[in-house]
Design a protein around this motif. Structure first.
Motif, PDB file in Angstrom:
ATOM      1  N   LEU A 102     -46.585 -56.474  65.526  1.00 59.03           N
ATOM      2  CA  LEU A 102     -47.545 -57.303  66.090  1.00 59.03           C
ATOM      3  C   LEU A 102     -48.717 -57.221  65.224  1.00 59.03           C
ATOM      4  CD1 LEU A 102     -49.077 -58.573  68.409  1.00 59.03           C
ATOM      5  CD2 LEU A 102     -49.606 -56.765  69.231  1.00 59.03           C
ATOM      6  N   ASP A 103     -49.244 -56.224  64.554  1.00 55.43           N
ATOM      7  CA  ASP A 103     -50.162 -56.072  63.534  1.00 55.43           C
ATOM      8  C   ASP A 103     -49.802 -56.959  62.255  1.00 55.43           C
ATOM      9  OD1 ASP A 103     -51.305 -54.242  65.218  1.00 55.43           O
ATOM     10  OD2 ASP A 103     -50.656 -52.364  64.165  1.00 55.43           O
ATOM     11  N   LEU A 104     -48.582 -56.929  61.903  1.00 54.55           N
ATOM     12  CA  LEU A 104     -48.100 -57.519  60.838  1.00 54.55           C
ATOM     13  C   LEU A 104     -48.516 -59.207  61.160  1.00 54.55           C
ATOM     14  CD1 LEU A 104     -46.979 -57.869  57.906  1.00 54.55           C
ATOM     15  CD2 LEU A 104     -44.707 -58.163  59.303  1.00 54.55           C
ATOM     16  N   LEU A 105     -47.816 -59.591  62.400  1.00 51.42           N
ATOM     17  CA  LEU A 105     -48.130 -61.033  62.635  1.00 51.42           C
ATOM     18  C   LEU A 105     -49.483 -61.688  62.878  1.00 51.42           C
ATOM     19  CD1 LEU A 105     -45.172 -61.294  65.251  1.00 51.42           C
ATOM     20  CD2 LEU A 105     -45.014 -61.870  62.867  1.00 51.42           C
ATOM     21  N   LYS A 106     -50.285 -60.553  63.189  1.00 51.94           N
ATOM     22  CA  LYS A 106     -51.618 -61.054  63.318  1.00 51.94           C
ATOM     23  C   LYS A 106     -52.571 -61.294  61.954  1.00 51.94           C
ATOM     24  CE  LYS A 106     -52.977 -57.551  65.995  1.00 51.94           C
ATOM     25  NZ  LYS A 106     -53.988 -56.890  67.113  1.00 51.94           N
ATOM     26  N   LYS A 107     -52.129 -60.392  60.891  1.00 49.02           N
ATOM     27  CA  LYS A 107     -52.451 -60.595  59.714  1.00 49.02           C
ATOM     28  C   LYS A 107     -52.084 -61.810  59.060  1.00 49.02           C
ATOM     29  CE  LYS A 107     -52.745 -55.624  59.035  1.00 49.02           C
ATOM     30  NZ  LYS A 107     -52.639 -54.465  58.089  1.00 49.02           N
ATOM     31  N   LYS A 108     -50.528 -62.139  59.129  1.00 51.25           N
ATOM     32  CA  LYS A 108     -50.007 -63.312  58.540  1.00 51.25           C
ATOM     33  C   LYS A 108     -50.692 -64.507  59.242  1.00 51.25           C
ATOM     34  CE  LYS A 108     -45.874 -61.701  56.429  1.00 51.25           C
ATOM     35  NZ  LYS A 108     -44.417 -62.010  56.283  1.00 51.25           N
ATOM     36  N   TRP A 109     -50.953 -64.618  60.498  1.00 50.95           N
ATOM     37  CA  TRP A 109     -51.475 -65.740  61.199  1.00 50.95           C
ATOM     38  C   TRP A 109     -52.700 -66.040  60.697  1.00 50.95           C
ATOM     39  CZ3 TRP A 109     -50.709 -70.017  63.418  1.00 50.95           C
ATOM     40  CH2 TRP A 109     -51.564 -70.766  64.141  1.00 50.95           C
ATOM     41  N   LYS A 110     -53.744 -64.972  60.430  1.00 49.36           N
ATOM     42  CA  LYS A 110     -55.005 -65.092  59.925  1.00 49.36           C
ATOM     43  C   LYS A 110     -55.046 -65.608  58.336  1.00 49.36           C
ATOM     44  CE  LYS A 110     -57.333 -61.819  63.077  1.00 49.36           C
ATOM     45  NZ  LYS A 110     -58.207 -60.505  62.968  1.00 49.36           N
ATOM     46  N   LYS A 111     -54.033 -65.174  57.662  1.00 54.45           N
ATOM     47  CA  LYS A 111     -53.869 -65.537  56.293  1.00 54.45           C
ATOM     48  C   LYS A 111     -53.360 -66.875  56.010  1.00 54.45           C
ATOM     49  CE  LYS A 111     -51.971 -63.742  52.230  1.00 54.45           C
ATOM     50  NZ  LYS A 111     -50.911 -62.715  51.345  1.00 54.45           N
ATOM     51  N   ASP A 112     -52.111 -67.181  56.578  1.00 51.68           N
ATOM     52  CA  ASP A 112     -51.185 -68.400  56.456  1.00 51.68           C
ATOM     53  C   ASP A 112     -51.482 -69.571  57.302  1.00 51.68           C
ATOM     54  OD1 ASP A 112     -50.425 -67.023  54.123  1.00 51.68           O
ATOM     55  OD2 ASP A 112     -48.690 -66.094  55.340  1.00 51.68           O
ATOM     56  N   GLY A 113     -51.551 -69.047  58.709  1.00 49.89           N
ATOM     57  CA  GLY A 113     -51.790 -70.057  59.747  1.00 49.89           C
ATOM     58  C   GLY A 113     -50.443 -70.963  59.797  1.00 49.89           C
ATOM     59  N   ASN A 114     -49.261 -70.438  59.597  1.00 53.33           N
ATOM     60  CA  ASN A 114     -47.804 -70.887  59.768  1.00 53.33           C
ATOM     61  C   ASN A 114     -47.295 -70.955  61.300  1.00 53.33           C
ATOM     62  OD1 ASN A 114     -45.374 -72.009  59.607  1.00 53.33           O
ATOM     63  ND2 ASN A 114     -44.777 -70.988  57.707  1.00 53.33           N
ATOM     64  N   CYS A 167     -44.835 -68.351  65.735  1.00 52.83           N
ATOM     65  CA  CYS A 167     -43.980 -68.845  67.007  1.00 52.83           C
ATOM     66  C   CYS A 167     -42.781 -68.073  67.013  1.00 52.83           C
ATOM     67  CB  CYS A 167     -44.060 -70.275  67.312  1.00 52.83           C
ATOM     68  SG  CYS A 167     -43.277 -70.714  69.329  1.00 52.83           S
ATOM     69  N   ASP A 168     -41.760 -68.377  65.975  1.00 49.80           N
ATOM     70  CA  ASP A 168     -40.130 -67.959  66.026  1.00 49.80           C
ATOM     71  C   ASP A 168     -40.490 -66.111  66.176  1.00 49.80           C
ATOM     72  OD1 ASP A 168     -37.502 -68.311  65.513  1.00 49.80           O
ATOM     73  OD2 ASP A 168     -38.133 -66.993  63.953  1.00 49.80           O
ATOM     74  N   GLN A 169     -41.435 -65.691  65.477  1.00 51.81           N
ATOM     75  CA  GLN A 169     -41.609 -64.353  65.391  1.00 51.81           C
ATOM     76  C   GLN A 169     -41.868 -63.642  66.872  1.00 51.81           C
ATOM     77  OE1 GLN A 169     -40.529 -62.095  62.882  1.00 51.81           O
ATOM     78  NE2 GLN A 169     -39.787 -63.877  61.920  1.00 51.81           N
ATOM     79  N   PHE A 170     -42.767 -64.388  67.167  1.00 50.29           N
ATOM     80  CA  PHE A 170     -43.242 -63.924  68.703  1.00 50.29           C
ATOM     81  C   PHE A 170     -42.493 -64.017  69.621  1.00 50.29           C
ATOM     82  CE2 PHE A 170     -47.884 -63.643  67.297  1.00 50.29           C
ATOM     83  CZ  PHE A 170     -48.354 -62.583  68.044  1.00 50.29           C
ATOM     84  N   LYS A 171     -41.429 -65.130  69.554  1.00 49.45           N
ATOM     85  CA  LYS A 171     -40.339 -65.243  70.658  1.00 49.45           C
ATOM     86  C   LYS A 171     -39.573 -64.112  70.513  1.00 49.45           C
ATOM     87  CE  LYS A 171     -38.767 -69.473  71.199  1.00 49.45           C
ATOM     88  NZ  LYS A 171     -38.854 -69.749  72.755  1.00 49.45           N
ATOM     89  N   SER A 172     -39.203 -63.730  69.114  1.00 52.54           N
ATOM     90  CA  SER A 172     -38.210 -62.522  68.981  1.00 52.54           C
ATOM     91  C   SER A 172     -38.745 -61.275  69.298  1.00 52.54           C
ATOM     92  CB  SER A 172     -37.920 -62.624  67.489  1.00 52.54           C
ATOM     93  OG  SER A 172     -37.220 -61.527  67.001  1.00 52.54           O
TER      94      SER A 172
END
Length: 514
Positions: free
Chosen positions: A280-292, A297-302
């Motif tokens: 979750l910490d990694l996904l929050k950082k990637k969302w702020k950085k890349d916005g992909n 969405c795929d990672q959160f569903k997993s």
């Protein structure tokens, strides 16, 4: 009045005389003696069962006393019927039969209060696990294994359309036999076990396809051991025990693609709670950085899937669903948002923390957008007096009230002052309300109305945006420049906006994910 008595009223003491012409004929009825009183007929005693009392004795009533199910059992039943727990391959009738058998067995064995119903697998999961054990039996799946010539590393690749068709040499034996044979007639079971009723289509739902799906899932996140097909030949046959618990994950990979489960989850591809927190910490950082959004969405569903198969329901689960719901709102993915919102309602009911009032406000605005008034009534019933003190909930209730009263002036004031992320939801239906307001303005103002007034009244950002909105739903002839300002010819434009209003107010149908 004729005093003659009809033949069927006659008694033994008063025989009926018949004309001589009919004396030898057989009567078309059976003579019956009329009952003269309510006293028991001694000549014709009642049947043995008629003498039994119709009411149960106190002892019998006590033995038939209704079973009181503990609250945990009732919650378990509710989870069985929750939409998010449905498994497409398991029908409702099969799930209900399994649920009935599970509870009946527990009640007969006096274990209703001993079983941990919170951790007990759902009936549909039990059925799916039983089927997977059957498919994992080497005697059943050996034909499919022999027909595959690819290396183990190729099992992680996505299935291609050509994989759906087996070669002639790789066909299972029953493909060449009578196609009317049912699946349960082709598998050997111990004589004491009840054969589970499993019907599979001979094409897309054949055992070959299920075997390949199972292998594909096992290849996710790297090559891991513990394949379902590696069970020994003398593995126990499927049973109906109710002691199946949640999966305990062993995967240490932070990122993992989402795959829809078609078999029992492999612990080697499921991440434990400690790893999921790092994810979750990694996904929050990637969302702020890349916005992909596609990747996020795929990672959160997993991530949500790993929480579900391990039966993890705590404050961390609430955080995951809330973050995913906010991201889906920001990108306008109402299908994914709706899934998160539905699960959050269940989690909030268990008092697991989070921000329930914030999402109650979103829920009200969401039902305003979808125009689902039945669901709106349920949402309003969940709002307590304490909730109404929250600014977000109070704002959502005011929006609903303004629309119910047709007060578009108040509505657009609320639109320009929306707390939290409610503006993303209001953006989805603000144009619909602008059309309704323009229809009312065109009906009330004559002969024209200044564009500037419409911009301020309907919450547009500029006169240019207002003019573009008007032209999108009418023609250029509806705008006229007069005295240095652009004006809308209200009476002439009324028909255009009335038609656009009717079109925009159709029932919204949420098809699902982006």
């Amino acid at each position: 009045m004729n005093s003659s008595v009809p033949p069927w009223r006659a008694t033994a003491s008063a025989p009926v005389s018949t004309p001589s012409a009919f004396s030898s004929a057989t009567p078309a009825y059976i003579p019956v003696h009329a009952r003269r009183s309510l006293a028991p007929n001694q000549a014709n005693p009642p049947a043995p069962y008629a003498s039994q009392p119709t009411m149960s004795t106190p002892a019998e009533a006590e033995t038939r006393k209704r079973v009181e199910f503990p609250p945990a059992v009732r919650t378990y039943v509710q989870r069985c019927f929750a939409p998010e727990n449905n498994i497409p391959s398991v029908t409702t009738a099969e799930m209900q039969e399994k649920l009935r058998a599970t509870i009946t067995t527990a009640a007969e064995n006096q274990k209703l209060g001993l079983i941990d119903w919170e951790r007990l697998a759902l009936p549909q999961v039990m059925i799916q696990n039983e089927r997977n054990k059957i498919l994992a039996n080497p005697s059943v799946s050996s034909w499919a294994m022999s027909s595959q010539s690819t290396s183990p590393g190729d099992s992680s690749r996505k299935r291609k359309s050509t994989d759906l068709h087996q070669s002639e040499t790789g066909s299972p034996p029953w493909r060449k036999a009578n196609h009317r044979n049912r699946f349960e007639d082709r598998v050997t079971y111990p004589p004491t076990e009840k054969k589970p009723r499993i019907t599979l289509d001979d094409s897309s739902k054949s055992r070959a396809n299920l075997e390949m799906r199972r292998k594909r899932f096992e290849g996710v996140g790297g090559s891991h051991g513990g394949s379902l097909s590696s069970s020994p030949t003398d593995s126990p046959a499927p049973t109906t025990e109710v002691d199946q618990g949640p999966v305990i994950g062993r995967c240490q990979a932070l990122e993992k693609n989402y795959f829809r489960l078609t078999s029992a989850p492999n612990p080697d591809t499921v991440r434990p709670l400690a790893v999921l927190r790092k994810t979750l910490d990694l996904l929050k950082k990637k969302w702020k950085k890349d916005g992909n959004y596609g990747y996020i969405c795929d990672q959160f569903k997993s991530l949500r899937q790993d929480l579900t198969v391990q039966h993890i329901r705590n404050d961390f689960t609430v955080i995951v669903y809330e973050i995913h719901a906010r991201i889906a709102l920001e990108k306008g993915d109402l299908g994914e948002y709706n899934q998160c919102q539905t699960q959050l309602r269940v989690l909030y009911a268990q008092q697991l923390g989070g921000h329930p009032t914030e999402f109650k406000a979103y829920r009200i605005l969401y039902f305003i957008y979808t125009r689902n008034w039945t669901a709106m009534n349920d949402a309003l019933a969940d709002v307590t007096a304490e909730d109404k003190k929250d600014p977000a909930v109070k704002h959502a209730l005011d929006v609903r009230s303004a629309l119910a009263l047709g007060n578009y002036h108040r509505f657009f004031q609320l639109y320009l002052d929306t707390p939290n992320m409610g503006a993303y939801l209001m953006d989805m239906f603000v144009d619909r309300e602008r059309l309704s307001a323009l229809a009312a303005i065109c009906k009330s103002y004559k002969p024209d109305v200044n564009i500037r007034f419409i911009t301020e009244e309907l919450g547009f950002e500029s006169d240019e945006q207002t003019a573009r909105f008007i032209l999108d739903h009418s023609t250029e002839k509806m705008l006229e420049e007069k005295n240095g300002s652009v004006r809308l010819l209200a009476p002439k434009a009324f028909t255009f906006f009335e038609q656009a209003k009717a079109e925009a107010n159709r029932i919204v149908d949420i098809k699902g994910q982006i």
